[in-house]
Design a protein around this motif. Structure first.
Motif, PDB file in Angstrom:
ATOM      1  N   ARG A 131      10.895  -2.424   0.789  1.00 42.44           N
ATOM      2  CA  ARG A 131       9.963  -2.116   1.880  1.00 42.44           C
ATOM      3  C   ARG A 131       8.658  -2.882   1.720  1.00 42.44           C
ATOM      4  O   ARG A 131       8.267  -3.286   0.609  1.00 42.44           O
ATOM      5  N   PRO A 164       9.126   2.133  -8.543  1.00 39.44           N
ATOM      6  CA  PRO A 164       9.047   0.703  -8.240  1.00 39.44           C
ATOM      7  C   PRO A 164       9.620  -0.125  -9.386  1.00 39.44           C
ATOM      8  O   PRO A 164       9.213   0.058 -10.537  1.00 39.44           O
ATOM      9  N   VAL A 196       4.591  -3.123   1.594  1.00 40.28           N
ATOM     10  CA  VAL A 196       3.571  -2.204   1.103  1.00 40.28           C
ATOM     11  C   VAL A 196       3.031  -1.414   2.290  1.00 40.28           C
ATOM     12  O   VAL A 196       2.960  -1.913   3.420  1.00 40.28           O
ATOM     13  N   ARG A 197       2.688  -0.171   2.060  1.00 36.58           N
ATOM     14  CA  ARG A 197       2.212   0.694   3.138  1.00 36.58           C
ATOM     15  C   ARG A 197       0.859   0.214   3.650  1.00 36.58           C
ATOM     16  O   ARG A 197       0.057  -0.342   2.898  1.00 36.58           O
ATOM     17  N   GLU A 204       1.002  -0.888  -7.752  1.00 40.88           N
ATOM     18  CA  GLU A 204       2.400  -0.905  -8.184  1.00 40.88           C
ATOM     19  C   GLU A 204       2.915  -2.343  -8.239  1.00 40.88           C
ATOM     20  O   GLU A 204       3.631  -2.735  -9.169  1.00 40.88           O
ATOM     21  N   GLU A 248      12.283  -0.268  -4.809  1.00 39.24           N
ATOM     22  CA  GLU A 248      12.222   1.013  -5.508  1.00 39.24           C
ATOM     23  C   GLU A 248      13.625   1.573  -5.726  1.00 39.24           C
ATOM     24  O   GLU A 248      14.475   1.485  -4.827  1.00 39.24           O
ATOM     25  N   ASP A 255      -2.211   0.031   1.291  1.00 37.71           N
ATOM     26  CA  ASP A 255      -2.408   1.164   0.410  1.00 37.71           C
ATOM     27  C   ASP A 255      -2.692   0.668  -1.010  1.00 37.71           C
ATOM     28  O   ASP A 255      -1.911  -0.102  -1.574  1.00 37.71           O
ATOM     29  N   ASP A 303      11.912  -2.544   5.983  1.00 41.59           N
ATOM     30  CA  ASP A 303      12.348  -1.393   5.204  1.00 41.59           C
ATOM     31  C   ASP A 303      13.873  -1.273   5.286  1.00 41.59           C
ATOM     32  O   ASP A 303      14.417  -1.104   6.376  1.00 41.59           O
ATOM     33  N   TRP A 355       6.139  -7.085  -0.650  1.00 42.15           N
ATOM     34  CA  TRP A 355       7.246  -6.127  -0.664  1.00 42.15           C
ATOM     35  C   TRP A 355       7.376  -5.460  -2.032  1.00 42.15           C
ATOM     36  O   TRP A 355       7.106  -6.075  -3.068  1.00 42.15           O
ATOM     37  N   LEU A 356       7.816  -4.206  -1.994  1.00 44.34           N
ATOM     38  CA  LEU A 356       8.187  -3.459  -3.199  1.00 44.34           C
ATOM     39  C   LEU A 356       9.668  -3.118  -3.139  1.00 44.34           C
ATOM     40  O   LEU A 356      10.215  -2.878  -2.052  1.00 44.34           O
ATOM     41  N   ALA A 366       9.031  -6.535  -7.152  1.00 43.99           N
ATOM     42  CA  ALA A 366       7.978  -6.862  -6.189  1.00 43.99           C
ATOM     43  C   ALA A 366       8.077  -8.331  -5.804  1.00 43.99           C
ATOM     44  O   ALA A 366       8.505  -9.174  -6.608  1.00 43.99           O
ATOM     45  N   ASP A 399       0.068   1.184  -3.590  1.00 42.72           N
ATOM     46  CA  ASP A 399       1.158   0.213  -3.510  1.00 42.72           C
ATOM     47  C   ASP A 399       0.768  -1.116  -4.153  1.00 42.72           C
ATOM     48  O   ASP A 399       1.569  -1.756  -4.848  1.00 42.72           O
TER      49      ASP A 399
END
Length: 349
Positions: free
Chosen positions: A183, A257, A185-186, A200, A242, A194, A174, A239-240, A260, A197
């Motif tokens: 970051r 977002p 993905v959660r 996204e 944002e 998640d 992050d 990874w995303l 990716a 995510d």
């Protein structure tokens, strides 16, 4: 059309038979070694094609000699609506006529599979997408004679990674720069990612590749299932990116977002593992803000932190986007070259 020798038979591989698995792995590794100079395939790669899980979207055929030994292997993958991938492997060293007969049989079988897949999806035309290593005259001659056309060239690139590059970004998990947050993905308490995510990531990549060569719309479920099949898949390699400097999104969902990257592990039996960029995409509205470069720096730093010695990726050699210039400027060089060959099959024939 050349004929198979007497006693040779066409059938299916048995994923529960260790001899079949070993033989398919041997054939695939020999195919790689002859095409690019070294082999990387493992039993796990073969299982992606022939295991019960893989057969959700795949079919396989093999040619066995009169002693039951597999000499050729074909596998088709219903990748997305309108696009079917073909793996086409014939044993190196077979006599020319026998090898050609095996190849013709694999293609004939694949055409039948294309019609079945296309009919199931309600299509009039089904594309067969297969590939060769650049310079493989045997394979390209067979494909051309079987109605395939060379449509694209791809550079398979690699970049060395050094231990000090773990500090290339503040944290590969992050970090922020130039109004963009990068970051992972959660993850939930059970370790699973998640779903929001993941959706996204899918949405960003679908939009980013919409106008790219041979891009076919892939549902979220198809996308997720296919990537999870990869033996190198890891949730902590997604990874995303944002935007965080333009305020919250109008829909109230927080930062927007815009990029990716999906990475995988490239395992090595003789040295350190590497990382691989399976997908990287940036939404058009965010291009020019360093998003792609930030994502690439992130996976390089992550690889260094894991003790890996390289990061690989594939780039369209015929694209006008200039992506190859970014990769070259960041240290990537071409390791070998592949080609895409296509054939359109009329489903109703």
């Amino acid at each position: 059309m050349p004929a198979l020798p007497a006693g040779w038979e066409v059938g299916q591989p048995d994923p529960a038979d260790r001899f079949d698995l070993a033989r398919l792995t041997q054939l695939l590794r020999a195919h790689e070694r002859d095409g690019r100079g070294w082999a990387g395939a493992s039993v796990d790669d073969v299982l992606v094609e022939v295991s019960e899980a893989g057969l959700r979207t795949r079919e396989n055929v093999v040619v066995r000699d009169d002693a039951g030994v597999i000499r050729a292997w074909g596998s088709v993958h219903d990748r997305a609506g309108g696009r079917m991938l073909l793996l086409h492997v014939v044993e190196r060293g077979l006599a020319d006529g026998v090898a050609r007969a095996c190849s013709d049989l694999l293609v004939e079988w694949a055409v039948g599979q294309a019609r079945a897949v296309g009919a199931a999806r309600g299509l009039e035309v089904q594309q067969i997408d297969t590939g060769t290593y650049s310079g493989d005259e045997r394979q390209t001659a067979w494909l051309a004679a079987s109605g395939f056309t060379k449509v694209r060239t791809w550079w398979q690139m690699s970049r060395p990674v050094t231990p000090d590059e773990r500090d290339l970004v503040p944290s590969a998990d992050d970090w922020e720069g130039r109004g963009v947050r990068f970051r992972l993905v959660r993850r939930a308490g059970d370790g699973m990612p998640d779903e929001g995510d993941l959706r996204e990531v899918h949405d960003v990549l679908e939009e980013a590749f919409r106008d790219h060569f041979n891009s076919w719309e892939e549902t979220f479920e198809e996308f997720l299932h296919r990537l999870r099949e990869d033996p190198g898949h890891r949730w902590d390699h997604w990874w995303l990116a944002e935007l965080v400097d333009d305020g919250d999104r109008p829909d109230g969902m927080g930062a927007e977002p815009v990029g990716a990257l999906v990475g995988t592990v490239s395992e090595s039996a003789s040295g350190p593992d590497g990382s691989y960029v399976s997908y990287i995409g940036v939404r058009e509205a965010a291009r020019g803000r360093g998003v792609a470069k930030g994502l690439l720096r992130t996976i390089i730093a992550d690889a260094a932190g894991r003790g890996r010695d390289r990061v690989g990726l594939e780039v369209d050699a015929d694209s006008s986007t200039g992506a190859d210039g970014l990769y070259t400027s960041m240290g990537w060089t071409t390791s070998y070259v592949t080609e895409s060959w296509h054939r359109d099959v009329t489903v109703a024939d």
